[in-house]
Each structure stands twice: as structure tokens, then as C-alpha cells.
Design a protein around this motif. Structure first.
Motif, mmCIF file in Angstrom:
data_model
loop_
_atom_site.group_PDB
_atom_site.id
_atom_site.type_symbol
_atom_site.label_atom_id
_atom_site.label_comp_id
_atom_site.label_asym_id
_atom_site.label_seq_id
_atom_site.Cartn_x
_atom_site.Cartn_y
_atom_site.Cartn_z
ATOM 1 N N VAL A 1 0.842 -1.195 0.000
ATOM 2 C CA VAL A 1 0.000 0.000 0.000
ATOM 3 C C VAL A 1 0.878 1.247 0.000
ATOM 4 C CG1 VAL A 1 -1.768 1.267 1.236
ATOM 5 C CG2 VAL A 1 -1.835 -1.223 1.162
ATOM 6 N N GLN A 2 1.042 1.834 -1.177
ATOM 7 C CA GLN A 2 2.002 2.933 -1.268
ATOM 8 C C GLN A 2 1.475 4.185 -0.592
ATOM 9 O OE1 GLN A 2 -0.156 3.997 -3.701
ATOM 10 N NE2 GLN A 2 0.968 4.564 -5.522
ATOM 11 N N ALA A 3 0.188 4.230 -0.314
ATOM 12 C CA ALA A 3 -0.374 5.422 0.319
ATOM 13 C C ALA A 3 -0.034 5.502 1.807
ATOM 14 C CB ALA A 3 -1.891 5.434 0.143
ATOM 15 N N ARG A 4 0.475 4.421 2.392
ATOM 16 C CA ARG A 4 0.772 4.423 3.837
ATOM 17 C C ARG A 4 2.268 4.241 4.044
ATOM 18 N NH1 ARG A 4 -3.558 6.792 4.644
ATOM 19 N NH2 ARG A 4 -5.178 5.882 3.355
ATOM 20 N N PRO A 5 2.973 5.350 4.231
ATOM 21 C CA PRO A 5 4.438 5.280 4.281
ATOM 22 C C PRO A 5 4.986 4.386 5.392
ATOM 23 C CG PRO A 5 3.657 7.558 4.494
ATOM 24 C CD PRO A 5 2.454 6.711 4.292
ATOM 25 N N PHE A 6 4.219 4.156 6.436
ATOM 26 C CA PHE A 6 4.712 3.300 7.520
ATOM 27 C C PHE A 6 4.942 1.866 7.016
ATOM 28 C CE2 PHE A 6 4.537 0.909 11.495
ATOM 29 C CZ PHE A 6 5.213 1.745 12.375
ATOM 30 N N TRP A 7 4.167 1.489 6.022
ATOM 31 C CA TRP A 7 4.228 0.117 5.512
ATOM 32 C C TRP A 7 5.054 -0.037 4.255
ATOM 33 C CZ3 TRP A 7 -1.803 -0.536 5.327
ATOM 34 C CH2 TRP A 7 -2.280 -0.749 6.623
ATOM 35 N N ASN A 8 5.177 1.053 3.537
ATOM 36 C CA ASN A 8 5.585 0.915 2.143
ATOM 37 C C ASN A 8 7.074 0.628 1.986
ATOM 38 O OD1 ASN A 8 5.441 2.838 -0.898
ATOM 39 N ND2 ASN A 8 5.026 0.687 -0.568
ATOM 40 N N THR A 9 7.538 -0.458 2.584
ATOM 41 C CA THR A 9 8.917 -0.896 2.407
ATOM 42 C C THR A 9 8.915 -2.420 2.425
ATOM 43 O OG1 THR A 9 10.797 -1.372 3.849
ATOM 44 C CG2 THR A 9 9.061 -0.046 4.771
ATOM 45 N N ASN A 10 9.825 -3.011 1.677
ATOM 46 C CA ASN A 10 9.805 -4.474 1.638
ATOM 47 C C ASN A 10 10.241 -5.094 2.965
ATOM 48 O OD1 ASN A 10 12.396 -3.703 1.460
ATOM 49 N ND2 ASN A 10 12.908 -4.889 -0.344
ATOM 50 N N LEU A 11 10.833 -4.277 3.849
ATOM 51 C CA LEU A 11 11.262 -4.837 5.133
ATOM 52 C C LEU A 11 10.079 -5.361 5.944
ATOM 53 C CD1 LEU A 11 13.952 -2.220 6.187
ATOM 54 C CD2 LEU A 11 14.317 -4.543 5.374
ATOM 55 N N VAL A 12 8.917 -4.772 5.744
ATOM 56 C CA VAL A 12 7.748 -5.209 6.505
ATOM 57 C C VAL A 12 7.443 -6.678 6.196
ATOM 58 C CG1 VAL A 12 5.298 -4.832 6.896
ATOM 59 C CG2 VAL A 12 6.811 -2.888 6.610
ATOM 60 N N ALA A 13 7.570 -7.040 4.926
ATOM 61 C CA ALA A 13 7.289 -8.422 4.545
ATOM 62 C C ALA A 13 8.268 -9.377 5.227
ATOM 63 C CB ALA A 13 7.359 -8.565 3.033
ATOM 64 N N GLN A 14 9.552 -9.030 5.229
ATOM 65 C CA GLN A 14 10.543 -9.917 5.865
ATOM 66 C C GLN A 14 10.295 -9.978 7.375
ATOM 67 O OE1 GLN A 14 11.952 -10.610 3.118
ATOM 68 N NE2 GLN A 14 11.524 -8.689 2.078
ATOM 69 N N LEU A 15 9.989 -8.822 7.933
ATOM 70 C CA LEU A 15 9.762 -8.768 9.377
ATOM 71 C C LEU A 15 8.602 -9.690 9.764
ATOM 72 C CD1 LEU A 15 10.536 -7.420 12.004
ATOM 73 C CD2 LEU A 15 8.979 -5.553 11.476
ATOM 74 N N PHE A 16 7.528 -9.612 9.007
ATOM 75 C CA PHE A 16 6.374 -10.454 9.292
ATOM 76 C C PHE A 16 6.713 -11.927 9.111
ATOM 77 C CE2 PHE A 16 2.200 -8.000 9.475
ATOM 78 C CZ PHE A 16 2.805 -6.889 10.000
ATOM 79 N N LEU A 17 7.506 -12.221 8.111
ATOM 80 C CA LEU A 17 7.869 -13.617 7.877
ATOM 81 C C LEU A 17 8.658 -14.177 9.061
ATOM 82 C CD1 LEU A 17 8.128 -16.163 6.150
ATOM 83 C CD2 LEU A 17 10.195 -15.182 5.148
ATOM 84 N N PHE A 18 9.720 -13.481 9.467
ATOM 85 C CA PHE A 18 10.530 -14.008 10.559
ATOM 86 C C PHE A 18 9.739 -14.054 11.858
ATOM 87 C CE2 PHE A 18 14.152 -12.580 7.796
ATOM 88 C CZ PHE A 18 14.467 -13.864 7.402
#
Ligand code: SF4
Ligand code: SF4
Lengths: 182, 322
Positions: free
Chosen positions: B166-183
């Protein structure tokens, strides 16, 4: 086949007197339930007494060129018409609200009556009949100009050619189609 | 600050999906690791196989329940839109849940299977055909594990992609969130298995716990080293991202992020697990397993995983461009 149209709206915010006629007209035209709105006036007050400043910017769905709401929709309920108008097909929407989150302009809301997501349609039903959107027709101070960007004879074209303007949050890359005259 | 659109049901669902993915992953890993043609940690593998389907099933139920028109949820499965993470995710969830269920069945003993099938009422239509399903799938275990790996990873990562896209929400808009959630998903899964192995009676298998601890310590460290770059990178980014991060750096989510997630949910359990592990690290003995401590650490990891989803779902929605 004729070139596709590209509908957009020009707003001359400095003429806006915050009378909210457009807000009321939209609600009446589109049966928008109480408590929620398809368009709004962003009012900003500044300065210190006695030198005060107030500005009013009408806002609604920007009918983006590259709409993030359409991109994230899992069912294709949110879509963009050939003429650029972004719509929600009520029968396909499951009400997941992903598009609401993805819209950088907070232009969408959840309609408790239909249980699906709702927003400004540029009054597509009127536009298809050759009429203007209800908000445009109602505005007593002629803030709003609606038209086809690809038509060089349109009033909208003339305004964008002769005046300076800005769009809101261009950095999101959505390509908003509400043009605010400076 | 705008009103959140996605609320607790979504937090729960993101957490539960990740939990199942983590449990399945660890269990499948234990199935896949073999010596002399036998799984090295069969009890972890079985516990995981029996637990894995339930959180994700509950989570999907919550997700569907949260829809404005829940009875239209089937539309998710007749349309596929590769641009929409939710569309991809629904398919991932469906396939993954299917695999976890078959896998559970493969791990049932013959007695358990018979007991299960004996419950089918005599007059159920198609009973004979259902009974024919009572087959020994034990030999499929390893294949199911391998088939499930990509889907478990997919489910674990997609909950982060869902937000990150979701590019409209800068808090999320980085691929690190995906890795963080995975680990985080893998770590909560591991912790859940530590808990499950702890509550079971009988003598403890130290090798099992050593494996689970090693895994969890690695995963927590990985998580930690994603949180750091996430913060540093964000601070060096454009104004909108810095403003979004200020929600956890002095803003309304600061305590939840630092105190509950990073402190109580990540560093504290890490410290406990390292403490229990110290003799192994020092080469001076085997790990301690203090029941209370181990269960506290595992509980905290699970708690931290939940808080992580909470912070991201709510802070993300509060962030935006000006
Ligand atoms: S303003 Fe929002 S709802 Fe309207 S087209 Fe753009 S992204 Fe979609
Ligand atoms: S709420 Fe409806 S229109 Fe919006 S993303 Fe979900 S299905 Fe699409």
C-alpha cells in the motif's frame, strides 16, 4: 473510433465560500447515507487576530490516472472506465476495504446501507446523459469546472492552459485528476 | 489522525495466519531433516502437524467475517488479480490450509484415524466413499513437507506484503515489513511448539529443545536485524516516512513498539532463551530447561508477534502523505 475521453475537474478554490451546496447536492443526487460524504470541503484557518486567513479546498475522489484503489482490489470491483472515471461495481465488491486503505486521499468510505465501499463517481450516470456532475451544476460561486481533457475546446482546457495549477500529493504517483488553480 | 479502517479482526487474522505458517514450517523442517530414513525430531513434527491447520482456519474465518458482504467471499476464488496482494493471498491461504489438513491426516496413527471415521453417523450419505478415504498417508509426510514449504513461506510473507504494497501508507511501504512479518511468523510458530512440547507430560527430549531454541534464537535475531534497518532506513528517507516513523518514535505508538514489541516481545525472550542456552554456547554443558522460564519466553515471543501486527496495522493506517 473516436479517441477515448479523459474526464477531469478543475477547482478554483479561491472562489469557494464553504457554503457546502455541492456536498448537499451530491448527497441528494446519489442517496448517500447520513454521516458519510462523497465530497468534502477541507477548511484551513491560519494567522492571528486581526489578520486571519481561511482557505477552502473542495475534495473528493481524484479519479486518478494510475489508481492505487483499483490496483489492490482483489475482485476487480474497483475499476477504471475508458474515460478515466474510477468506479466501484457494487455487485462485485466484497467489502474488504483494502481500497479504502490504499487510497492516499481518503476518498472512499464504507456505506453501511449497501455494505460495500462507496465514493464519488463523477456522477457518471449524469455524465453519460450529457449532463454535468451534480456538484458542478449546483456550485453557486462557480468553483468547479468539469470536462474532457482531450477536448481542446472545453472550458477545462482553457483554464489549464491559461492558469497555473497544482494537484494534491503528486508524490504518490497516482496521477490525480482534480486540478486546483493557484 | 484518520479513523482506522482495518481493526482487531485483521490484526488477529494476520497473526493467526503467520502462526500457522510458522508452526507448519518448523514441523515440516523436522519432517524433512532425517537420519537413517527417519525424521530426527518426530515429536516436534507431529505436534506441529496436529496444530498447524487450526490458527489459519480460524484466521480465515475471521477475515471472511470481517467483510462487508461475507457471503460474497467466493468471488475471491473466481477472479485472480496478480496485482492485488489480497487476491494472491486468498489463493495461498486456500492451498496452504488444504496442505496442512492433508498433512495432519498423514500424521494420525491408525487408531486415531479409525476413531475419527467411526464417528461418521451410519446414515451419512456417501458414507462408503468417505470411509474409503481412511488410508495411511504416512509415506507422504516428507513430500507434503516439501510441498508445503513454499506455501508456508508464502503465507508468512504475504501478510506483510499485503500491508507493504500500500504505497499510500508510508509506515508500511517498504519491503522490510514483509521480511519482518515472515521471521516473526516463523518465530511465533517455533515458540508455540516450545510451549506445546512443554505442556506435554513425560521426559523431555533435550535434543528437541536444543533444536527449537537454536531456531528461535536465530529467528529473533533476524527479526531484530530487520527492525533496526527499518528504523534507520526510515529515518533517512523522505519526510512522509520520517513522519510515519514518528508514530513509534515519540508518537502514540511509542510505548507499544518499544516497550511491548521490542522489549517484552523480542529482547526479553531472547535474553531468557540465551540464558537457558548459555551452557551450550560456553561448551560447558547442556541447556537448562527451566519450565517456568521456557514457557515465559515462548509466551512472550507469541505476545510480541501479536503486538507487532497490532502496531503495524494501526500505525500504518494512521500514516499518510500530507
Ligand atoms: S482518489 Fe482514491 S479512490 Fe479516487 S481514484 Fe484515486 S486512489 Fe482511487
Ligand atoms: S472493498 Fe470492494 S472495491 Fe474495495 S478492494 Fe475490496 S472488493 Fe475491491
Amino acid at each position: 473510433m473516436a479517441n477515448p475521453k479523459r474526464y477531469a475537474m478543475v477547482l478554483d478554490s479561491r472562489k469557494c465560500i464553504d457554503c457546502k451546496a455541492c456536498v448537499v447536492a451530491c448527497k441528494a443526487e446519489n442517496d448517500v447515507p447520513p454521516g458519510v460524504f462523497r465530497n468534502r470541503i477541507n477548511a484551513e484557518h491560519g494567522g492571528a487576530f486581526p489578520r486571519l486567513r481561511a482557505s477552502f479546498d473542495p475534495e473528493q475522489c481524484h479519479h486518478c490516472d494510475n489508481p492505487s484503489c483499483v490496483r489492490v482490489c482483489p475482485t476487480g470491483a474497483s475499476f477504471q472506465r475508458e474515460d478515466g472515471i474510477v468506479q466501484v461495481r457494487e455487485a462485485d465488491c466484497i467489502g474488504c476495504k483494502y481500497c479504502m486503505i490504499a487510497c492516499p486521499y481518503d476518498a472512499r468510505f464504507f456505506n453501511e446501507e449497501t455494505r460495500v465501499v462507496d465514493k464519488c463517481t463523477f456522477c457518471a450516470h449524469r455524465v453519460d446523459r450529457g449532463e454535468l456532475p451534480a456538484c458542478v451544476e449546483t456550485c453557486p460561486s462557480k468553483v468547479r469546472t468539469f470536462g474532457d481533457l482531450t477536448d481542446p475546446r472545453s472550458a477545462l482546457h482553457a483554464l489549464l492552459e491559461s492558469r497555473r495549477y497544482r494537484v494534491l500529493k503528486p508524490q504518490t504517483g497516482n496521477g490525480p485528476q482534480l486540478y486546483y488553480l493557484l | 489522525m484518520r479513523e482506522p479502517v482495518w481493526e482487531f479482526l485483521i490484526v488477529n487474522y494476520l497473526f493467526l495466519g503467520g502462526l500457522s505458517a510458522g508452526i507448519f514450517f518448523v514441523s515440516a523442517f523436522c519432517t524433512w531433516l532425517q537420519t537413517d530414513g527417519k525424521p530426527v525430531y518426530p515429536r516436534i513434527a507431529r505436534t506441529g502437524a496436529l496444530l498447524a491447520p487450526w490458527p489459519v482456519a480460524l484466521g480465515s474465518f475471521l477475515l471472511i467475517f470481517d467483510l462487508g458482504k461475507w457471503w460474497r467471499f467466493w468471488k475471491l476464488f473466481v477472479i485472480f488479480r496478480w496485482e492485488s496482494p489480497m487476491s494472491i493471498g486468498s489463493w495461498l491461504l486456500l492451498v496452504f490450509t488444504g496442505i496442512t489438513l492433508v498433512n495432519l491426516f498423514a500424521w494420525l496413527t491408525e487408531d486415531e484415524r479409525n476413531a475419527l471415521f467411526a464417528r461418521i453417523p451410519a446414515r451419512t450419505p456417501g458414507r462408503a466413499r468417505i470411509l474409503a478415504l481412511n488410508r495411511d498417508l504416512g509415506s507422504w509426510k516428507r513430500r507434503l513437507a516439501m510441498l508445503g514449504f513454499p506455501f508456508a513461506i508464502g503465507v508468512g510473507i504475504y501478510t506483510g506484503v499485503l500491508l507493504g504494497a500500500v504505497q499510500a501508507r508510508p509506515f508500511w511501504n517498504t519491503n522490510l515489513v514483509a521480511q519482518l512479518f515472515l521471521f516473526s511468523a516463523l518465530s511465533t510458530g517455533t515458540a508455540a511448539l516450545i510451549l506445546a512440547r512443554m505442556v506435554e507430560k513425560g521426559p523431555r527430549d533435550l535434543a528437541e529443545f536444543r533444536f527449537l531454541y537454536t531456531l528461535d534464537i536465530c529467528l529473533i535475531l533476524l527479526e531484530f536485524f530487520i527492525v533496526l534497518p527499518y528504523l534507520i532506513h526510515g529515518q533517512l528517507s523522505v519526510l512522509a516516512v520520517r513522519e510515519a516513523l514518528s508514530l513509534v518514535l515519540g508518537g502514540p505508538f511509542t510505548f507499544i513498539f518499544w516497550g511491548l514489541f521490542l522489549g517484552a516481545g523480542l529482547l526479553l525472550p531472547l535474553a531468557i532463551e540465551l540464558w537457558e542456552f548459555k551452557p551450550v554456547l560456553m561448551g560447558s554443558g547442556t541447556l537448562h530447561i527451566t519450565r517456568g522460564l521456557a514457557m515465559t519466553a515462548a509466551g512472550l515471543v507469541i505476545f510480541g508477534g501479536y503486538v507487532l501486527r497490532y502496531v503495524f496495522v494501526f500505525a500504518g493506517q494512521a500514516s499518510g502523505f500530507r
